[in-house]
Scaffold this motif. Sequence first.
Motif, PDB file in Angstrom:
ATOM      1  N   GLY A 164       0.694  -1.240   0.093  1.00  0.00           N
ATOM      2  CA  GLY A 164      -0.046  -0.051  -0.022  1.00  0.00           C
ATOM      3  C   GLY A 164       0.831   1.385   0.055  1.00  0.00           C
ATOM      4  O   GLY A 164       0.391   2.252  -0.496  1.00  0.00           O
ATOM      5  N   ILE A 165       2.138   1.334   0.655  1.00  0.00           N
ATOM      6  CA  ILE A 165       2.996   2.408   0.723  1.00  0.00           C
ATOM      7  C   ILE A 165       3.414   2.711  -0.530  1.00  0.00           C
ATOM      8  O   ILE A 165       3.519   3.941  -1.062  1.00  0.00           O
ATOM      9  N   ALA A 166       3.444   1.551  -1.326  1.00  0.00           N
ATOM     10  CA  ALA A 166       4.107   2.004  -2.969  1.00  0.00           C
ATOM     11  C   ALA A 166       3.001   2.663  -3.743  1.00  0.00           C
ATOM     12  O   ALA A 166       3.368   3.408  -4.521  1.00  0.00           O
ATOM     13  N   ARG A 167       1.770   1.945  -3.766  1.00  0.00           N
ATOM     14  CA  ARG A 167       0.581   2.452  -4.170  1.00  0.00           C
ATOM     15  C   ARG A 167       0.703   4.044  -4.077  1.00  0.00           C
ATOM     16  O   ARG A 167       0.139   4.775  -4.876  1.00  0.00           O
ATOM     17  N   LEU A 168       0.429   4.108  -2.663  1.00  0.00           N
ATOM     18  CA  LEU A 168       0.210   5.665  -2.335  1.00  0.00           C
ATOM     19  C   LEU A 168       1.298   6.633  -2.992  1.00  0.00           C
ATOM     20  O   LEU A 168       0.996   7.567  -3.804  1.00  0.00           O
ATOM     21  N   THR A 169       2.643   6.143  -3.035  1.00  0.00           N
ATOM     22  CA  THR A 169       3.622   7.154  -3.479  1.00  0.00           C
ATOM     23  C   THR A 169       3.604   7.250  -5.106  1.00  0.00           C
ATOM     24  O   THR A 169       3.770   8.263  -5.671  1.00  0.00           O
ATOM     25  N   LEU A 170       3.076   6.052  -5.696  1.00  0.00           N
ATOM     26  CA  LEU A 170       3.335   6.199  -7.152  1.00  0.00           C
ATOM     27  C   LEU A 170       1.994   6.854  -7.696  1.00  0.00           C
ATOM     28  O   LEU A 170       1.979   7.524  -8.684  1.00  0.00           O
ATOM     29  N   MET A 171       0.857   6.696  -6.830  1.00  0.00           N
ATOM     30  CA  MET A 171      -0.518   7.310  -7.501  1.00  0.00           C
ATOM     31  C   MET A 171      -0.506   9.013  -7.188  1.00  0.00           C
ATOM     32  O   MET A 171      -1.047   9.668  -7.969  1.00  0.00           O
ATOM     33  N   THR A 172       0.253   9.453  -6.106  1.00  0.00           N
ATOM     34  CA  THR A 172       0.057  10.834  -5.673  1.00  0.00           C
ATOM     35  C   THR A 172       1.502  11.638  -6.046  1.00  0.00           C
ATOM     36  O   THR A 172       1.475  12.639  -6.200  1.00  0.00           O
ATOM     37  N   GLY A 173       2.710  10.928  -6.177  1.00  0.00           N
ATOM     38  CA  GLY A 173       3.965  11.493  -6.497  1.00  0.00           C
ATOM     39  C   GLY A 173       4.472  12.009  -5.274  1.00  0.00           C
ATOM     40  O   GLY A 173       5.669  12.741  -5.088  1.00  0.00           O
ATOM     41  N   ALA A 174       4.083  11.875  -4.096  1.00  0.00           N
ATOM     42  CA  ALA A 174       4.413  12.439  -2.710  1.00  0.00           C
ATOM     43  C   ALA A 174       5.862  11.526  -2.423  1.00  0.00           C
ATOM     44  O   ALA A 174       5.777  10.375  -2.498  1.00  0.00           O
ATOM     45  N   PRO A 175       6.861  12.304  -1.955  1.00  0.00           N
ATOM     46  CA  PRO A 175       7.903  11.482  -1.422  1.00  0.00           C
ATOM     47  C   PRO A 175       7.691  10.805  -0.098  1.00  0.00           C
ATOM     48  O   PRO A 175       6.617  10.880   0.548  1.00  0.00           O
ATOM     49  N   VAL A 176       8.671   9.910   0.023  1.00  0.00           N
ATOM     50  CA  VAL A 176       8.482   8.848   1.284  1.00  0.00           C
ATOM     51  C   VAL A 176       9.748   9.302   2.386  1.00  0.00           C
ATOM     52  O   VAL A 176      10.880   9.455   1.724  1.00  0.00           O
ATOM     53  N   VAL A 177       9.395   9.788   3.290  1.00  0.00           N
ATOM     54  CA  VAL A 177      10.496  10.069   4.349  1.00  0.00           C
ATOM     55  C   VAL A 177      10.403   8.892   5.497  1.00  0.00           C
ATOM     56  O   VAL A 177       9.343   8.801   6.371  1.00  0.00           O
ATOM     57  N   PRO A 178      11.183   7.805   5.075  1.00  0.00           N
ATOM     58  CA  PRO A 178      11.365   6.615   6.209  1.00  0.00           C
ATOM     59  C   PRO A 178      11.969   7.215   7.726  1.00  0.00           C
ATOM     60  O   PRO A 178      12.544   8.397   7.888  1.00  0.00           O
ATOM     61  N   PHE A 179      11.215   6.544   8.756  1.00  0.00           N
ATOM     62  CA  PHE A 179      11.620   6.875  10.044  1.00  0.00           C
ATOM     63  C   PHE A 179      11.437   5.693  10.815  1.00  0.00           C
ATOM     64  O   PHE A 179      11.053   4.467  10.432  1.00  0.00           O
ATOM     65  N   ALA A 180      12.229   5.816  12.127  1.00  0.00           N
ATOM     66  CA  ALA A 180      12.305   4.618  12.871  1.00  0.00           C
ATOM     67  C   ALA A 180      12.192   5.061  14.085  1.00  0.00           C
ATOM     68  O   ALA A 180      12.379   5.781  14.929  1.00  0.00           O
ATOM     69  N   MET A 181      11.399   4.210  14.848  1.00  0.00           N
ATOM     70  CA  MET A 181      10.724   4.157  16.556  1.00  0.00           C
ATOM     71  C   MET A 181      11.824   3.310  17.080  1.00  0.00           C
ATOM     72  O   MET A 181      11.895   2.041  16.642  1.00  0.00           O
ATOM     73  N   ILE A 182      12.715   3.929  18.045  1.00  0.00           N
ATOM     74  CA  ILE A 182      13.678   3.117  18.840  1.00  0.00           C
ATOM     75  C   ILE A 182      13.373   3.328  20.337  1.00  0.00           C
ATOM     76  O   ILE A 182      13.520   4.395  20.803  1.00  0.00           O
ATOM     77  N   GLY A 183      13.229   2.024  20.986  1.00  0.00           N
ATOM     78  CA  GLY A 183      12.926   2.097  22.430  1.00  0.00           C
ATOM     79  C   GLY A 183      11.716   2.079  22.870  1.00  0.00           C
ATOM     80  O   GLY A 183      11.418   1.711  24.087  1.00  0.00           O
ATOM     81  N   THR A 184      10.552   2.331  22.190  1.00  0.00           N
ATOM     82  CA  THR A 184       9.237   2.459  22.537  1.00  0.00           C
ATOM     83  C   THR A 184       8.740   0.962  23.228  1.00  0.00           C
ATOM     84  O   THR A 184       7.947   1.080  24.023  1.00  0.00           O
ATOM     85  N   ASP A 185       9.499  -0.103  22.531  1.00  0.00           N
ATOM     86  CA  ASP A 185       8.836  -1.445  22.982  1.00  0.00           C
ATOM     87  C   ASP A 185       9.415  -1.865  24.219  1.00  0.00           C
ATOM     88  O   ASP A 185       9.036  -2.665  25.191  1.00  0.00           O
ATOM     89  N   LYS A 186      10.658  -1.082  24.720  1.00  0.00           N
ATOM     90  CA  LYS A 186      10.851  -1.291  25.997  1.00  0.00           C
ATOM     91  C   LYS A 186      10.224  -0.618  27.254  1.00  0.00           C
ATOM     92  O   LYS A 186      10.159  -0.989  28.366  1.00  0.00           O
ATOM     93  N   LEU A 187       9.537   0.670  26.700  1.00  0.00           N
ATOM     94  CA  LEU A 187       8.543   1.287  27.698  1.00  0.00           C
ATOM     95  C   LEU A 187       7.137   0.764  27.946  1.00  0.00           C
ATOM     96  O   LEU A 187       6.663   1.028  28.718  1.00  0.00           O
ATOM     97  N   GLN A 188       6.816  -0.047  26.916  1.00  0.00           N
ATOM     98  CA  GLN A 188       5.571  -0.633  26.799  1.00  0.00           C
ATOM     99  C   GLN A 188       5.529  -2.017  25.984  1.00  0.00           C
ATOM    100  O   GLN A 188       5.040  -2.344  24.944  1.00  0.00           O
ATOM    101  N   PRO A 189       6.243  -2.959  26.672  1.00  0.00           N
ATOM    102  CA  PRO A 189       6.085  -4.282  26.288  1.00  0.00           C
ATOM    103  C   PRO A 189       4.958  -4.884  26.093  1.00  0.00           C
ATOM    104  O   PRO A 189       3.846  -4.600  26.813  1.00  0.00           O
ATOM    105  N   GLY A 190       5.022  -5.607  24.896  1.00  0.00           N
ATOM    106  CA  GLY A 190       3.576  -6.143  24.380  1.00  0.00           C
ATOM    107  C   GLY A 190       2.568  -5.075  23.957  1.00  0.00           C
ATOM    108  O   GLY A 190       1.488  -5.402  23.211  1.00  0.00           O
ATOM    109  N   GLY A 191       2.993  -3.828  23.960  1.00  0.00           N
ATOM    110  CA  GLY A 191       1.791  -2.878  23.673  1.00  0.00           C
ATOM    111  C   GLY A 191       0.688  -2.704  24.477  1.00  0.00           C
ATOM    112  O   GLY A 191      -0.254  -1.863  23.959  1.00  0.00           O
TER     113      GLY A 191
END
Length: 253
Positions: A164-191
Motif C-alpha cells: 500500500g505504501i508503494a501504491r500511495l507514493t506512485l499514485m500521488t507522487g508524494a515523497p516518502v520519508v522513512p523513520f524509525a521508532m527506537i526504544g518504545t517497545d522497552k517502555l511498553q512491552p507487548g503494547g
Amino acid sequence: MCARPGPASIVLTCRDFAGRTRPPMTSEDPLSRLSLIKAVLGPILRLMFRPRVEGVQHIPGNGPVILAGNHLTFIDSMILPLVCDRQVFFIGKDEYVTGKGLKGRLMAWFFTGVGMIPVDRDGANGGVAALMTGRRVLEDGKVFGIYPEGTRSPDGRLYRGRTGIARLTLMTGAPVVPFAMIGTDKLQPGGAGLPRPGRVTVRFGEPMEFSRYDGMDRDRYVLRAVTDSVMTEVMRLSGQEYVDMYATKAKAA
C-alpha cells in the motif's frame, strides 16, 4: 459495498469517499485540538519519554509527504505527532473513537485531535478504505503517516512491508520519508498497559522519490520493489533484524 455508518459515527468506510475531494473531518478543526494537546500533554509526554529526534529536517515544510516507519507499540502513534512540526494524519482502529461513556469520548477527542482518521478495516474492503484515505490526505497537500508492516511487530523485529505504501507514493507522487521508532517497545512491552518513563529515539531518513516508476502503480513487481526499498531504509535507521514474512502471519503462527 461497505455500509454507511450512522449519523453520529465518525468512522470512515469505503462508500464515504465516493464523490469527496478531501478526507472528512469532524465539526471541530483538529488543528486547534492538536495545538491544545501539544500545549497541555506535550510537556508531560516529553518528560516521560524524553524523545531524542534525529533528521527531522528531512520532512518537507510543505506539500504532500508520506512518513513510513516501523511499529513497535501503541505509544508510537502518540510520539510521532509530538515530534513533528506539521500535522500528521494516520489511520487508526475505529474502536478508538466508538467507545462509550466519558472515557470513549475523551479517547475519540484525543485521537482525532492528534491526526488519527478512524477507518473500518474489517472485511475485504478495509484495505481499499485505508488506501483511499491516505490518497485523499496526500492530494490535499498534507502529511500521511503509515506503518507498512500493517500491525505492531510481535517480537521487536522488522517484518515485510505491505505494498500500500508503494501504491500511495506512485499514485500521488508524494515523497516518502522513512523513520524509525527506537526504544518504545522497552517502555511498553507487548503494547498493552501504561508505559513506563524512559528515553526513546525517533530517527528520520532522507526523502525517497520514485518518479521513475510513474504510471506503474498496478505493476506488482514494481510495487514490491518500491516497498522493499522503503523497508530497507527503515531497517537501516532502526537497526532491527529483518524478517521476510508478514507480521500478521507471524502473530497467527
